[in-house]
Design an enzyme around this catalytic site. Structure first.
Site, PDB file in Angstrom:
ATOM      1  N   VAL A 125     -36.971  81.925  -6.094  1.00 18.62           N
ATOM      2  CA  VAL A 125     -36.158  81.075  -5.669  1.00 18.62           C
ATOM      3  C   VAL A 125     -35.948  81.672  -4.300  1.00 18.62           C
ATOM      4  O   VAL A 125     -35.659  82.630  -3.742  1.00 18.62           O
ATOM      5  CB  VAL A 125     -34.474  81.816  -6.303  1.00 18.62           C
ATOM      6  N   HIS A 126     -35.899  80.500  -3.412  1.00 17.90           N
ATOM      7  CA  HIS A 126     -35.498  80.571  -1.787  1.00 17.90           C
ATOM      8  C   HIS A 126     -34.892  79.360  -1.240  1.00 17.90           C
ATOM      9  O   HIS A 126     -34.826  78.366  -2.111  1.00 17.90           O
ATOM     10  CB  HIS A 126     -36.806  80.644  -1.152  1.00 17.90           C
ATOM     11  N   GLY A 127     -34.444  79.041  -0.255  1.00 16.03           N
ATOM     12  CA  GLY A 127     -33.892  78.137   0.286  1.00 16.03           C
ATOM     13  C   GLY A 127     -34.411  76.708   0.070  1.00 16.03           C
ATOM     14  O   GLY A 127     -33.634  75.901  -0.278  1.00 16.03           O
TER      15      GLY A 127
END
Length: 165
Positions: free
Chosen positions: A12-14
């Site tokens: 999960v990241h931007g």
């Protein structure tokens, strides 16, 4: 249904939550990762990276397969994340007909196997022999298996990349 599994060693990241969630029109993310499911610190970090309004489930691979096979999710658009191709393969094989596509995006940068055994396929994708074998097996399934880092980047068939090895 899982509309896409993205293989990304950052999970999960931007870019995943903002760009891909919007592109795939999903309201939920399923992180299918044994380590994240068992490590409360990593799970908390992943939850912090997820914006409000987006549902996040963090499950080990076996439990992620159960989520994918649950008939209550048939009408949902779920975006799944794994950090290895092997885990994506387990999810595809454990939930036949429940996965729309696989995107092998950013893989292998944190792989601790013998560096001399890694094969560079394209920018952002470095695979050890076990992951190459898993990618080949994944491409045998009846679903699109592509490499696409960003939503505006072109899609490249992973089978085409593997053919160059």
């Amino acid at each position: 249904m899982i509309v896409q599994i993205r293989v990304d060693d950052r999970l999960v990241h931007g870019q995943v939550t903002l760009m891909w969630g919007k592109e795939l029109n999903t309201k939920g993310i399923l992180v299918a990762n044994d380590h994240a499911a068992d490590d409360s610190t990593q799970a908390a970090t992943l939850k912090m990276a997820c914006p409000q309004g987006l549902k996040l489930l963090i499950r080990n691979i076996d439990d992620a397969i159960k989520v994918a096979n649950d008939p209550r999710g048939d009408d949902m658009r779920i975006f799944a994340l794994t950090d290895t191709i092997s885990d994506a393969l387990r999810l595809v094989e454990g939930a036949p007909g429940k996965v729309g596509s696989v995107n092998v995006a950013n893989v292998g940068r944190f792989d601790r196997s013998d560096d001399s055994k890694k094969v560079l396929l394209t920018t952002g994708v470095t695979l050890n022999p076990d992951e190459v074998a898993a990618a080949r097996k994944l491409c045998e399934h009846d679903l699109p298996v592509v490499h696409q880092v960003g939503v505006t980047d072109p899609k490249t068939k992973v089978s085409d990349l593997l053919a160059k090895l």
